[in-house]
Design a protein around this motif. Structure first.
Motif, mmCIF file in Angstrom:
data_model
loop_
_atom_site.group_PDB
_atom_site.id
_atom_site.type_symbol
_atom_site.label_atom_id
_atom_site.label_comp_id
_atom_site.label_asym_id
_atom_site.label_seq_id
_atom_site.Cartn_x
_atom_site.Cartn_y
_atom_site.Cartn_z
ATOM 1 N N ASN A 22 1.712 -3.314 1.795
ATOM 2 C CA ASN A 22 1.853 -1.860 1.895
ATOM 3 C C ASN A 22 2.138 -1.386 3.312
ATOM 4 O O ASN A 22 2.795 -0.351 3.491
ATOM 5 C CB ASN A 22 0.610 -1.186 1.315
ATOM 6 C CG ASN A 22 0.620 -1.198 -0.205
ATOM 7 O OD1 ASN A 22 1.380 -0.482 -0.838
ATOM 8 N ND2 ASN A 22 -0.223 -2.036 -0.796
ATOM 9 N N VAL A 23 1.698 -2.114 4.323
ATOM 10 C CA VAL A 23 2.100 -1.791 5.691
ATOM 11 C C VAL A 23 3.587 -2.081 5.866
ATOM 12 O O VAL A 23 4.324 -1.295 6.475
ATOM 13 C CB VAL A 23 1.250 -2.572 6.705
ATOM 14 C CG1 VAL A 23 1.863 -2.502 8.101
ATOM 15 C CG2 VAL A 23 -0.179 -2.023 6.736
ATOM 16 N N ALA A 24 4.045 -3.220 5.327
ATOM 17 C CA ALA A 24 5.480 -3.516 5.365
ATOM 18 C C ALA A 24 6.261 -2.439 4.627
ATOM 19 O O ALA A 24 7.324 -1.992 5.086
ATOM 20 C CB ALA A 24 5.750 -4.888 4.753
ATOM 21 N N GLY A 25 5.724 -1.993 3.488
ATOM 22 C CA GLY A 25 6.382 -0.927 2.737
ATOM 23 C C GLY A 25 6.428 0.380 3.497
ATOM 24 O O GLY A 25 7.423 1.117 3.444
ATOM 25 N N ALA A 26 5.349 0.687 4.226
ATOM 26 C CA ALA A 26 5.310 1.915 5.026
ATOM 27 C C ALA A 26 6.346 1.870 6.142
ATOM 28 O O ALA A 26 7.017 2.870 6.426
ATOM 29 C CB ALA A 26 3.912 2.115 5.601
ATOM 30 N N LEU A 27 6.481 0.725 6.779
ATOM 31 C CA LEU A 27 7.482 0.581 7.841
ATOM 32 C C LEU A 27 8.899 0.712 7.281
ATOM 33 O O LEU A 27 9.766 1.345 7.890
ATOM 34 C CB LEU A 27 7.307 -0.768 8.542
ATOM 35 C CG LEU A 27 6.050 -0.904 9.407
ATOM 36 C CD1 LEU A 27 5.794 -2.360 9.763
ATOM 37 C CD2 LEU A 27 6.178 -0.066 10.687
ATOM 38 N N ALA A 28 9.119 0.119 6.103
ATOM 39 C CA ALA A 28 10.430 0.255 5.464
ATOM 40 C C ALA A 28 10.681 1.701 5.059
ATOM 41 O O ALA A 28 11.806 2.205 5.179
ATOM 42 C CB ALA A 28 10.508 -0.668 4.243
ATOM 43 N N GLU A 29 9.643 2.371 4.602
ATOM 44 C CA GLU A 29 9.758 3.787 4.234
ATOM 45 C C GLU A 29 10.168 4.628 5.435
ATOM 46 O O GLU A 29 10.876 5.633 5.285
ATOM 47 C CB GLU A 29 8.418 4.274 3.670
ATOM 48 C CG GLU A 29 8.381 5.731 3.253
ATOM 49 C CD GLU A 29 9.119 6.010 1.961
ATOM 50 O OE1 GLU A 29 9.228 7.191 1.578
ATOM 51 O OE2 GLU A 29 9.595 5.052 1.306
ATOM 52 N N MET A 240 -3.302 7.525 -0.550
ATOM 53 C CA MET A 240 -3.426 6.538 0.525
ATOM 54 C C MET A 240 -2.099 6.275 1.238
ATOM 55 O O MET A 240 -2.069 5.599 2.261
ATOM 56 C CB MET A 240 -3.996 5.230 -0.025
ATOM 57 C CG MET A 240 -5.434 5.333 -0.512
ATOM 58 S SD MET A 240 -6.620 5.802 0.799
ATOM 59 C CE MET A 240 -6.876 7.556 0.452
ATOM 60 N N GLU A 241 -1.016 6.801 0.699
ATOM 61 C CA GLU A 241 0.276 6.635 1.372
ATOM 62 C C GLU A 241 0.237 7.215 2.782
ATOM 63 O O GLU A 241 0.813 6.640 3.719
ATOM 64 C CB GLU A 241 1.384 7.305 0.562
ATOM 65 C CG GLU A 241 1.702 6.617 -0.752
ATOM 66 C CD GLU A 241 2.814 7.314 -1.514
ATOM 67 O OE1 GLU A 241 3.628 8.007 -0.871
ATOM 68 O OE2 GLU A 241 2.869 7.182 -2.750
ATOM 69 N N SER A 242 -0.418 8.361 2.944
ATOM 70 C CA SER A 242 -0.463 9.000 4.262
ATOM 71 C C SER A 242 -1.204 8.135 5.272
ATOM 72 O O SER A 242 -0.835 8.089 6.457
ATOM 73 C CB SER A 242 -1.119 10.380 4.165
ATOM 74 O OG SER A 242 -2.457 10.276 3.694
ATOM 75 N N VAL A 243 -2.236 7.422 4.818
ATOM 76 C CA VAL A 243 -2.971 6.535 5.718
ATOM 77 C C VAL A 243 -2.091 5.365 6.145
ATOM 78 O O VAL A 243 -2.041 4.999 7.322
ATOM 79 C CB VAL A 243 -4.257 6.014 5.039
ATOM 80 C CG1 VAL A 243 -5.025 5.099 5.990
ATOM 81 C CG2 VAL A 243 -5.134 7.167 4.584
ATOM 82 N N LEU A 244 -1.387 4.799 5.198
ATOM 83 C CA LEU A 244 -0.502 3.682 5.505
ATOM 84 C C LEU A 244 0.639 4.110 6.425
ATOM 85 O O LEU A 244 1.064 3.353 7.310
ATOM 86 C CB LEU A 244 0.050 3.092 4.212
ATOM 87 C CG LEU A 244 -1.006 2.361 3.363
ATOM 88 C CD1 LEU A 244 -0.549 2.248 1.914
ATOM 89 C CD2 LEU A 244 -1.285 0.986 3.945
ATOM 90 N N LEU A 245 1.125 5.323 6.258
ATOM 91 C CA LEU A 245 2.152 5.833 7.171
ATOM 92 C C LEU A 245 1.581 6.052 8.564
ATOM 93 O O LEU A 245 2.300 5.904 9.566
ATOM 94 C CB LEU A 245 2.751 7.128 6.616
ATOM 95 C CG LEU A 245 3.651 6.955 5.392
ATOM 96 C CD1 LEU A 245 4.008 8.309 4.793
ATOM 97 C CD2 LEU A 245 4.922 6.181 5.756
#
Length: 264
Positions: A22-29, A240-245
């Motif tokens: 999910n950190v990788a996903g946040a960076l890709a996002e 939790m998306e906001s935390v990962l971002l």
């Protein structure tokens, strides 16, 4: 310059792989080119991204790249495209890598050597380490020099963190390098007294030098895993998306500072 990040905690069951994906996903996002590397012989990250076939694939695999110096130039052939980011998958043969790296020349530097053979340029490289301290985790820590630590909000995490940081100190002394812990992610946080006490301990212990993030237990994160994607490619929204971002934003800042330091 690629910013390399190892996601590591030798204690099993902390949701390390979920955090890494999910950190990788946040960076890709955030628009970055990301390479996710699964260095765990159990292949949970590979499975969690829907790449089971790669885990059982015939050689060459990451095992060959790590153990055979002549195969390191083929590391780029192992990269698999995923809808969010590229993936360097684990392989079942990697169970044999741990003992063989013990006697291999520069056995703790093989992963770093292999990364030098990658032709593609990535903004970030996120490595999912095994849930143990050994040659594969040492390879990741020495290659990345930056570590994000996932932990559970429970008392058993204290000793596990002490052991991890002791190992980092040993590597720094042995190889004369600096390995920076860049943040702690409290994962699968429940709403109970022990979790509250541990969150207070995490903040009291670490927040004077690194950020502490809190990822609460959410069914949406599990459902995203079951679909082979991060929460950012999952159709269901999650708070939790906001935390990962926030984690991604912090990593972006660190990467920018490193580039500025190199320029100077």
């Amino acid at each position: 310059m690629t910013y390399r990040l190892a996601v590591s905690n030798q204690k099993g069951g902390v949701g390390k792989t979920t955090v890494a994906i999910n950190v990788a996903g946040a960076l890709a996002e955030r628009g970055h080119d990301v390479l996710f590397v699964d260095l765990d012989p159990q292949g949970h990250g590979t499975e969690g991204l829907g790449l089971e076939d790669a885990y059982d694939a015939a050689p060459p695999s990451m095992y060959d790249v790590l153990l055979d110096l002549d195969a390191q130039s083929r590391v780029g052939e192992l990269v698999v495209a995923h809808e969010e980011f590229d993936v360097l998958p684990a392989n079942i043969d990697m169970f044999n890598a741990e003992p063989e790296l013990t006697t291999a020349m520069r056995g703790r530097e093989r992963f770093s050597m292999a990364l030098e053979e990658l032709d593609a340029d990535y903004d970030f490289l996120v490595v999912d380490c095994p849930p143990s301290l050994g040659n594969l985790t040492d390879n990741a820590l020495l290659a990345c020099r930056h570590v994000l630590v996932p932990a559970q909000a429970e008392g058993t995490s204290i000793r596990a963190l002490e052991i991890l940081f002791d190992q980092i100190d040993t590597l720094e002394d042995s190889y004369e390098v600096d390995i920076e812990d860049v943040g702690l992610v409290a994962n699968r946080v429940e709403v109970d007294g022990e979790a509250r006490e541990m969150m207070d301990w995490f903040r009291d212990t670490f927040e004077d030098r690194i950020p502490v993030w809190e990822i609460r237990k959410r069914v949406a994160l599990k459902r995203a895993w079951n679909e082979g994607v991060s929460i950012f490619a999952h159709e269901e929204s999650c708070d939790m998306e906001s935390v990962l971002l926030d984690v991604a934003d912090h990593l972006e800042t660190l990467a920018e500072r490193r580039v500025e330091a190199e320029v100077r």
